[in-house]
Design an enzyme around this catalytic site. Sequence first.
Site, PDB file in Angstrom:
ATOM      1  N   GLU A  80       0.744  -1.118  -0.029  1.00  0.00           N
ATOM      2  CA  GLU A  80       0.017  -0.088   0.030  1.00  0.00           C
ATOM      3  C   GLU A  80       0.879   1.224  -0.036  1.00  0.00           C
ATOM      4  O   GLU A  80       1.846   1.411   0.538  1.00  0.00           O
ATOM      5  CB  GLU A  80      -0.802   0.050   1.108  1.00  0.00           C
ATOM      6  CG  GLU A  80      -1.979  -0.873   1.289  1.00  0.00           C
ATOM      7  CD  GLU A  80      -3.037  -1.190   0.181  1.00  0.00           C
ATOM      8  OE1 GLU A  80      -3.255   0.205  -0.414  1.00  0.00           O
ATOM      9  OE2 GLU A  80      -3.742  -2.140   0.167  1.00  0.00           O
ATOM     10  N   ARG A  90     -16.864  -0.861   7.233  1.00  0.00           N
ATOM     11  CA  ARG A  90     -18.342  -1.292   6.452  1.00  0.00           C
ATOM     12  C   ARG A  90     -18.656  -2.514   7.187  1.00  0.00           C
ATOM     13  O   ARG A  90     -19.862  -2.677   6.971  1.00  0.00           O
ATOM     14  CB  ARG A  90     -17.781  -1.829   5.207  1.00  0.00           C
ATOM     15  CG  ARG A  90     -16.998  -3.106   5.168  1.00  0.00           C
ATOM     16  CD  ARG A  90     -16.329  -3.331   3.476  1.00  0.00           C
ATOM     17  NE  ARG A  90     -14.738  -3.965   3.919  1.00  0.00           N
ATOM     18  CZ  ARG A  90     -14.617  -5.249   4.354  1.00  0.00           C
ATOM     19  NH1 ARG A  90     -15.927  -5.897   4.324  1.00  0.00           N
ATOM     20  NH2 ARG A  90     -13.604  -5.643   4.678  1.00  0.00           N
ATOM     21  N   CYS A 143      -7.214  -2.525   8.650  1.00  0.00           N
ATOM     22  CA  CYS A 143      -5.976  -2.338   7.998  1.00  0.00           C
ATOM     23  C   CYS A 143      -5.516  -1.238   7.698  1.00  0.00           C
ATOM     24  O   CYS A 143      -4.322  -0.749   8.166  1.00  0.00           O
ATOM     25  CB  CYS A 143      -5.873  -3.285   6.706  1.00  0.00           C
ATOM     26  SG  CYS A 143      -6.319  -4.946   6.673  1.00  0.00           S
ATOM     27  N   HIS A 165      -1.268  -5.656   1.337  1.00  0.00           N
ATOM     28  CA  HIS A 165      -2.501  -6.333   1.471  1.00  0.00           C
ATOM     29  C   HIS A 165      -2.291  -7.604   0.441  1.00  0.00           C
ATOM     30  O   HIS A 165      -1.679  -7.746  -0.495  1.00  0.00           O
ATOM     31  CB  HIS A 165      -3.803  -5.628   0.701  1.00  0.00           C
ATOM     32  CG  HIS A 165      -4.509  -5.246   1.583  1.00  0.00           C
ATOM     33  ND1 HIS A 165      -4.854  -3.723   2.016  1.00  0.00           N
ATOM     34  CD2 HIS A 165      -5.386  -5.735   2.711  1.00  0.00           C
ATOM     35  CE1 HIS A 165      -5.808  -3.537   2.799  1.00  0.00           C
ATOM     36  NE2 HIS A 165      -6.051  -4.652   3.252  1.00  0.00           N
TER      37      HIS A 165
HETATM   38  N1  PCA Z   1      -8.063  -7.299   6.325  1.00  0.00           N
HETATM   39  C1  PCA Z   1      -8.894  -6.277   6.880  1.00  0.00           C
HETATM   40  C2  PCA Z   1      -8.854  -6.072   8.323  1.00  0.00           C
HETATM   41  C3  PCA Z   1      -8.080  -7.455   8.575  1.00  0.00           C
HETATM   42  C4  PCA Z   1      -7.631  -7.807   7.441  1.00  0.00           C
HETATM   43  O1  PCA Z   1      -6.899  -8.797   7.574  1.00  0.00           O
HETATM   44  C5  PCA Z   1      -8.644  -4.749   5.992  1.00  0.00           C
HETATM   45  O2  PCA Z   1      -8.420  -4.891   4.954  1.00  0.00           O
HETATM   46  O3  PCA Z   1      -9.112  -3.850   6.623  1.00  0.00           O
END
Ligand code: PCA
Length: 204
Positions: A80, A90, A143, A165
Site C-alpha cells: 500500500e 463497512r 487494515c 494487502h
Molecule cells: N483485512 C481487513 C482487516 C483485517 C484484514 O486482514 C482490512 O483490509 O481492513
Amino acid sequence: MKKILITGFEPFANAKVNPALEAIRLLESYGFINAKIVTCAVPVVHQKAIDVVIEAIKKQKPDYVMTVGQAGGRTAITPERIAINMDDFRIPDNEGNQIIDKPVVAEGPDAYFSTLPIKAMVKAIQEKGIPAYVSDSAGTYVCNHLFYGIQHFLHNQGIPHGFVHIPLLAEQAIEENKPCLSLDLIVQGLASATQAIIDYDRNS
Ligand code: PCA
C-alpha cells in the site's frame, strides 16, 4: 543482521483463516542470509490492533516493520502507498466496534505515505513470477487503521514501515467466488518483498 517485524491479522467476519496469519507463521522459519524475521498476530479490533503492534515494536526493536492483511477481491500482492486518517468500517470489527467517519488520530495529518520501498518490493515479487502492484488505497477498515496508527507512532523514529494487502486463499475464494493465490505463492511473495526491503537499504 537486520531484524524485520512482520505482523499478520487474525481471521475476521466469521472467516476460519486469514492468509496473513497463515503466511507469517511460515515466514518465521524462512531462511534469510542478512535478516531475522520476527512475527506477531494482530487482533482485528480497532485500537487493540495498534496497541499490539506498538508493544511488539517496543519489545523487538526491529529495523523495519511490515504489517500484512487480507483484501478479498485483490488479484495480487499489493504494497500500500498511503494510509489515510479515516475510520469508516463497512462491518463491525471482532469486538463489535463499527466506527463511522472518524479520524484514526484526532488532529493527526490527513495521510502518511509508506516508508518501505514499495516499487522495489513489487518488482521483486513480480520477478518471482507472482502478481504484484502498488495499491493506492488500503480502504477505511482495520487494515488502514493499523497502517495509519503505526505510521503515526513511528513518525520520525527512523524505522521504515508499510502495509501489504494479500489476496484470499483458495478455500476462502470458493465461498465468495473471488480471486485467490496459494499460500505458497503468498509466502514466496512476502519473502521476496522482505529481501527487497533489506537490499534496498544496503544499496542506497
Ligand atoms: N483485512 C481487513 C482487516 C483485517 C484484514 O486482514 C482490512 O483490509 O481492513
